[in-house]
Design a protein around this motif. Sequence first.
Motif, PDB file in Angstrom:
ATOM      1  N   PHE A 150       0.823  -1.210   0.000  1.00 15.81           N
ATOM      2  CA  PHE A 150       0.000   0.000   0.000  1.00 15.81           C
ATOM      3  C   PHE A 150       0.862   1.267   0.000  1.00 15.81           C
ATOM      4  O   PHE A 150       0.604   2.210  -0.733  1.00 15.81           O
ATOM      5  CB  PHE A 150      -0.933  -0.001   1.233  1.00 15.81           C
ATOM      6  N   THR A 151       1.910   1.254   0.833  1.00 12.66           N
ATOM      7  CA  THR A 151       2.700   2.480   0.973  1.00 12.66           C
ATOM      8  C   THR A 151       3.769   2.599  -0.103  1.00 12.66           C
ATOM      9  O   THR A 151       4.207   3.702  -0.424  1.00 12.66           O
ATOM     10  CB  THR A 151       3.419   2.509   2.335  1.00 12.66           C
TER      11      THR A 151
ATOM     12  N   ASP B 294      -3.196   7.510  -0.454  1.00 13.44           N
ATOM     13  CA  ASP B 294      -3.130   6.373  -1.359  1.00 13.44           C
ATOM     14  C   ASP B 294      -2.156   6.749  -2.479  1.00 13.44           C
ATOM     15  O   ASP B 294      -2.413   7.666  -3.245  1.00 13.44           O
ATOM     16  CB  ASP B 294      -4.548   6.122  -1.928  1.00 13.44           C
TER      17      ASP B 294
ATOM     18  N   ARG C  61      -1.393   5.390  -5.166  1.00 14.04           N
ATOM     19  CA  ARG C  61      -1.813   5.176  -6.559  1.00 14.04           C
ATOM     20  C   ARG C  61      -2.642   6.347  -7.070  1.00 14.04           C
ATOM     21  O   ARG C  61      -2.526   6.759  -8.210  1.00 14.04           O
ATOM     22  CB  ARG C  61      -2.636   3.886  -6.677  1.00 14.04           C
TER      23      ARG C  61
ATOM     24  N   TYR D  38      -6.617  10.646  -0.309  1.00 16.34           N
ATOM     25  CA  TYR D  38      -6.648   9.978   0.989  1.00 16.34           C
ATOM     26  C   TYR D  38      -7.781   8.962   1.020  1.00 16.34           C
ATOM     27  O   TYR D  38      -8.822   9.173   0.413  1.00 16.34           O
ATOM     28  CB  TYR D  38      -6.835  11.005   2.100  1.00 16.34           C
ATOM     29  N   ARG D  39      -7.545   7.876   1.727  1.00 16.12           N
ATOM     30  CA  ARG D  39      -8.603   6.879   1.913  1.00 16.12           C
ATOM     31  C   ARG D  39      -8.841   6.707   3.410  1.00 16.12           C
ATOM     32  O   ARG D  39      -7.924   6.842   4.209  1.00 16.12           O
ATOM     33  CB  ARG D  39      -8.187   5.523   1.324  1.00 16.12           C
TER      34      ARG D  39
ATOM     35  N   ASP E 107      -9.355  -0.950   5.299  1.00 14.47           N
ATOM     36  CA  ASP E 107      -9.806   0.091   4.372  1.00 14.47           C
ATOM     37  C   ASP E 107     -11.330   0.189   4.454  1.00 14.47           C
ATOM     38  O   ASP E 107     -12.042  -0.742   4.097  1.00 14.47           O
ATOM     39  CB  ASP E 107      -9.365  -0.284   2.953  1.00 14.47           C
TER      40      ASP E 107
ATOM     41  N   ASP F  84     -12.901   2.968   3.260  1.00  5.48           N
ATOM     42  CA  ASP F  84     -13.174   4.157   2.457  1.00  5.48           C
ATOM     43  C   ASP F  84     -14.567   4.129   1.810  1.00  5.48           C
ATOM     44  O   ASP F  84     -15.302   5.100   1.875  1.00  5.48           O
ATOM     45  CB  ASP F  84     -12.103   4.305   1.384  1.00  5.48           C
TER      46      ASP F  84
END
Length: 852
Positions: A215-216, A262, A264, A268-269, A294, A296
């Motif tokens: 993710f990061t 995020d 990608r 922000y999520r 997550d 979101d």
Amino acid sequence: MGQNDEEERLLRSVALRNAQSILVARQRAEEDLVRAKDALERKTRELAHSLAVVRATLSSIGDGVITTDVEGRITALNPVAALLTGWSEEEARGEPLDRVFRIVGGDGRHPVENPALKSLREGRVVGLANHTILIAKDGTERAIDDSAAPIEDEQGQVLGVVLIFRDVSARRKDEERLRQSEAQFRRLADALPHIVWTARPDGFIDHYNERWYEFTGFSRGEYGDESWKPILHPEDVQRCLDTYYGCVLSGDLYRIEYRFKDRRTGGYRWFLGQAYPVRDEQGRIVRWFGTCTDIDVTKRAEQSSRFLADASATLAELADYESTLHKVASLAVPAFADWCTVDVREAGGSMRRLAVVHADPSKVQLVHEIFRRYPPKPSATHGVMKVMRTGESDWMARIPEPLLAALTKDEEHLRLVHELELGSYICAPLKSRTTTHGVLTFATAESGRTYDAADLVAAEDLAHRTAIAIENAKLLGALQESDRRKDEFLAMLAHELRNPLAPIRNAVEIFRAQGPPVPELQWATEVIDRQVYQMNRLVDDLLDVSRITWGKIELRKERVELATIVQSAVEASRPLIEKWGHELTVTIPPQPIELEADLTRLSQVIANLLNNSAKYMDQAGRIWLTVEREGGHVLIRVEDTGIGIPDEMLHRIFDMFTQVDHSLERSEGGLGIGLTLVQRLVEMHRGTVEAHSEGPGKGSEFVVRLPVAAAAASRAPDGAASDVGKVVTPALRRILVVDDNWDAADSLGMLLRMMGHEVHTAHDGPEAVGAAAVFRPDVVLLDIGLPKLNGYEVARRIRKLEGGAGLMLIALTGWGQEEDRRRSKEAGFDHHLTKPVELADLQGLLAGSEPS
Ligand code: ADP
């Protein structure tokens, strides 16, 4: 005795002394010997004891111990060492240490230097937990920890070395098992779809699973235990830290919602972070086990639905629709969009950007600027203009770069649009049944959110409801406008109706003054008088309501006794009550009750209620007017045995123009505004009024509740009141009457002449000024609404004429408000009378004027 004898005696004594000395010495030597022997025996015993202790220690100790001489040859080996090496002490003694104590490195079995030999060589302590493997005589291998220390004499001379080692293979196995289970846990954690992490009891994060690095985009160890920091939303950092360390201290479950960037999308999520303390058997926290989920989609759905609900509630408020649209746009950000605009079609067909709301206020200007510099073309293929043209929504989950380039006019335009970081958008028409009023645009930027079909449906639904609200607001506006015009018309009508009444009344007075009339003429005069009076009342009511509607009525409050008010009301209603043969019973407490009130208005209230009772009751009914005190209030009750009021009408009876039965034929029937007036006047006195009735035929009751004035301060004698009723004999005057209504001017003129005054009439402004100059009146009765030159101006000019300063100027007008009185005073008038003029009032004023 000879010399020999002497010598012999001497020798003997010497020999004797020597022998004695020898004896003493021998005795001493013997004693020393005994002592030395004792000491030796003691030392030997001590040594043997020490050796026994060392041996016992060596044989009972859990560690292996080997000692060597300075050559590194084994001098001793305890049972544990014998067990671990596979050498007995006899076999080992005298052997070089390397043969008996064979070791290799624990990791990779590399050759390692024997710590004992190193210690011997360097004369210092070596080793300890150095993870070596001991190979026993039979080839058995064991993990050991070893250490060695040199043996030194009192002078520091190295005599040999002592080597101590222990079997750690069991512990190593435990450690290995732990390592494996940890590795397995990590493999499992890596297989989870969520981000998982663990932390030490002090909160230090010591592991993240694979999802975190995916993710990061960080590599392991890049940011240590703080790798959440670079991606956490700045607004959430402090909240998260406070909560996390609060939980670490208290041992409570950690649970919090926050936003991560995020990589990608760059937006922000929303995540749900949770951590549980893992405890050992004693209940001590040994680890924290955490997850980041997550949320979101759900979070945004929740925000969207809250936004839709709030927006709908706002629409229902139906304030002026522009501020409603502003509010809807502000509610949308950031719950549903990163920015929102509202464009509406103006009356001429052009578009107006009514609202722009952006999560980042600095960008609001940018949106405005783009709109100003590059106004959308009516033929645009996307966005607001397209929606206006087609009446259909336009939306895009993600705007492709080539399209953006194609839609912008030039480099600069594209650059500005890029600054908006436009992601996804929805333009929904504000479409009602008949028209597209405008467009509601939602767009996303830094949040990285993308709209989907469900969002489109929600946006369209909201836009539709907004459009209906706009239409309703417009309809309401139109309704209010027509209501306003109606009120304006009523005010005009009442005012205009009033003017013809004055000359009619004057004419009646003239008839009366003509001495004993023929009976028919007298009857006709009475009819005209009554009807004019009635019409006057209607017109007054109409004027009053419209004044109240416009907030123009002002109360002239003073301290009055309620009995006075009641008396004046009863006087006013008596003719009607008597006409219908009703019986009125008035009950008032003997103690005076004082009110802070406008006497005229309050007696108008009570008279209205009494008149209604008289009107809406068959002949010879009963009316009770009762006054009661109730604490700081007074209740005025008007009860009758009349036709009553149906239940469904009770709550509407005070509304303007409400009548229970329009067809009711009563000559005194009104316009349905009497009770409206009652209610508004009572409210202006901080009171209330209620209607009660058991139903048709069961009579009615109206209760007025008013606050009683605070305890009376001693009142100055009211000089004005004492003047009332004083008989006034007017002196004869020169009077100029000015009114553009010829009948009004002439009839009033005729009346005044009949009273003996000298009268001149004029019908417009300039004529009035001219007449004043020539006729030189003592008194001028001047209408305000005059053609050519209004009454205020005429007054100013008359004042400037020779002798003009001293004459009496009386304003005659249909408008009797404070504001009108102030203006007439400013213009130089001495008095202000409202039409139709009461003869008594005029006479009073004339009597007070001094002839010039
Ligand atoms: P108006 O008397 O001019 O019609 P109001 O506002 O005074 O107007 O009264 C409104 C209506 O309330 C009347 O038309 C009548 O139907 C009803 N009403 C008022 N007072 C009474 C009463 N005492 N008894 C029965 N009906 C009443």
